[in-house]
Design a protein around this motif. Structure first.
Motif, short mmCIF file in Angstrom:
data_model
loop_
_atom_site.label_atom_id
_atom_site.label_comp_id
_atom_site.label_asym_id
_atom_site.label_seq_id
_atom_site.Cartn_x
_atom_site.Cartn_y
_atom_site.Cartn_z
N THR A 1 -1.46 5.17 6.57
CA THR A 1 -0.85 5.45 5.26
C THR A 1 -1.33 6.83 4.78
OG1 THR A 1 -0.65 3.11 4.69
CG2 THR A 1 -0.72 4.68 2.86
N GLU B 1 -6.53 -5.80 -7.36
CA GLU B 1 -7.05 -5.09 -6.19
C GLU B 1 -8.21 -5.84 -5.53
OE1 GLU B 1 -7.06 -1.44 -3.74
OE2 GLU B 1 -5.62 -2.59 -4.91
N SER C 1 1.94 -8.91 -4.45
CA SER C 1 1.68 -7.94 -5.51
C SER C 1 1.16 -8.59 -6.79
CB SER C 1 2.96 -7.14 -5.82
OG SER C 1 3.97 -7.99 -6.30
N ASP D 1 0.82 -1.20 0.00
CA ASP D 1 0.00 0.00 0.00
C ASP D 1 0.87 1.26 0.00
OD1 ASP D 1 -2.82 0.16 -0.16
OD2 ASP D 1 -2.92 1.15 1.79
N ARG D 2 2.03 1.17 0.59
CA ARG D 2 2.91 2.34 0.68
C ARG D 2 3.92 2.39 -0.47
NH1 ARG D 2 4.23 2.54 7.23
NH2 ARG D 2 2.08 2.97 7.89
N VAL E 1 1.50 7.52 -2.97
CA VAL E 1 2.11 7.50 -1.64
C VAL E 1 3.62 7.66 -1.72
CG1 VAL E 1 2.39 6.17 0.49
CG2 VAL E 1 0.25 6.01 -0.80
N TRP E 2 4.21 7.14 -2.77
CA TRP E 2 5.66 7.04 -2.85
C TRP E 2 6.40 8.36 -2.62
CZ3 TRP E 2 9.87 4.89 -1.90
CH2 TRP E 2 11.07 5.29 -2.52
N ASN F 1 2.34 2.20 -4.34
CA ASN F 1 1.35 3.20 -4.74
C ASN F 1 2.07 4.48 -5.16
OD1 ASN F 1 -0.64 5.32 -4.67
ND2 ASN F 1 -1.94 4.01 -3.42
N ASP F 2 1.92 4.87 -6.42
CA ASP F 2 2.63 6.05 -6.94
C ASP F 2 2.20 7.34 -6.25
OD1 ASP F 2 4.08 4.50 -8.70
OD2 ASP F 2 2.72 4.81 -10.38
N THR G 1 -6.38 5.07 0.41
CA THR G 1 -6.39 3.89 -0.45
C THR G 1 -7.57 3.03 -0.04
OG1 THR G 1 -5.07 2.51 1.05
CG2 THR G 1 -3.84 3.93 -0.47
#
Length: 232
Positions: free
Chosen positions: A202, A156, A152, A107-108, A114-115, A111-112, A206
């Protein structure tokens, strides 16, 4: 005095790592005096991971290792539990640490949205000129690990279905009592609550943050454990 080597506070939590929060919870409940020391680069640590507990004699790696050491010093995290409850506790710990944890990482790091926040939070010690290529290389390594682990590879919908089964299992215990094994926090709570808190914290919305934030039972439980232990 004992020193907990931990990742720094982030996203409103004692540490961005649920394992570091778990170790801090155990230290607080053990009654030993201790202090924190924040690190961002664990490569010189045993297992190249955090948390690590520095004792007067040696470094104790891994939250499970820290638990064993504290119990050898007299701490009792599961006092009064039956053998069946202790077995259930162990199963819950393994479920969150060997399955739900990787959902938090994905999730962290995957995820573009969050990155960029992670990069600017965890790579501040890398000189600005090389921060982007260095952090991107580490991100690629993390994502390769998630692919090898398998988390991964699910889409989803499949991923959320797998998470839901675990959350329902946790909720089944919490319908019965304020903590997983009864009226006070025990070892299962010290792993499960920090993992759920990490999911909720996070810093970009999401599907997973919405799932935890929208669940009053789980949200109240996270806050109840935090209030019961009161980290410094």
């Amino acid at each position: 005095m004992l020193t907990l080597l931990t990742y720094p506070s982030a996203f409103g939590l004692f540490s961005a790592s649920p394992f570091c929060v778990k170790a801090a919870y155990m230290l607080k409940l053990s009654g030993h005096p201790w202090r924190r020391s924040d690190l961002l680069d664990p490569r010189k640590m045993p297992h190249r991971k955090l948390p690590v507990l520095r004792t007067p004699e040696r470094l104790i790696a891994d939250s499970d290792g820290i638990r064993r050491w504290l119990e050898a010093q007299g701490a009792e995290f599961d006092a009064g539990l039956s053998d069946v409850q202790k077995a259930q506790s162990r199963a819950l710990i393994r479920m969150v640490e060997d399955h739900l944890y990787f959902q938090v990482v994905l999730d962290r790091w995957g995820n573009d949205a969050v990155w960029p926040i992670l990069r600017d939070t965890f790579f501040t010690q890398v000189p600005a000129l090389i921060r982007r290529p260095v952090s991107n290389a580490i991100r690629r390594s993390v994502l390769r690990g998630l692919d090898a682990q398998g988390v991964s590879r699910f889409d989803e919908g499949e991923r959320m279905d797998r998470i839901e089964s675990d959350l329902e299992a946790i909720s089944a215990f919490l319908w019965q009592s304020p903590f997983l094994m009864g009226e006070r926090p025990t070892s299962a709570d010290l792993s499960v609550a920090p993992m759920l808190a990490a999911m909720r914290a996070t810093p970009v919305e999401t599907a997973l943050t919405r799932r935890i934030s929208g669940d009053r039972l789980l949200g109240d439980y996270i806050d109840r454990v935090d209030r019961a232990i009161l980290l410094p």
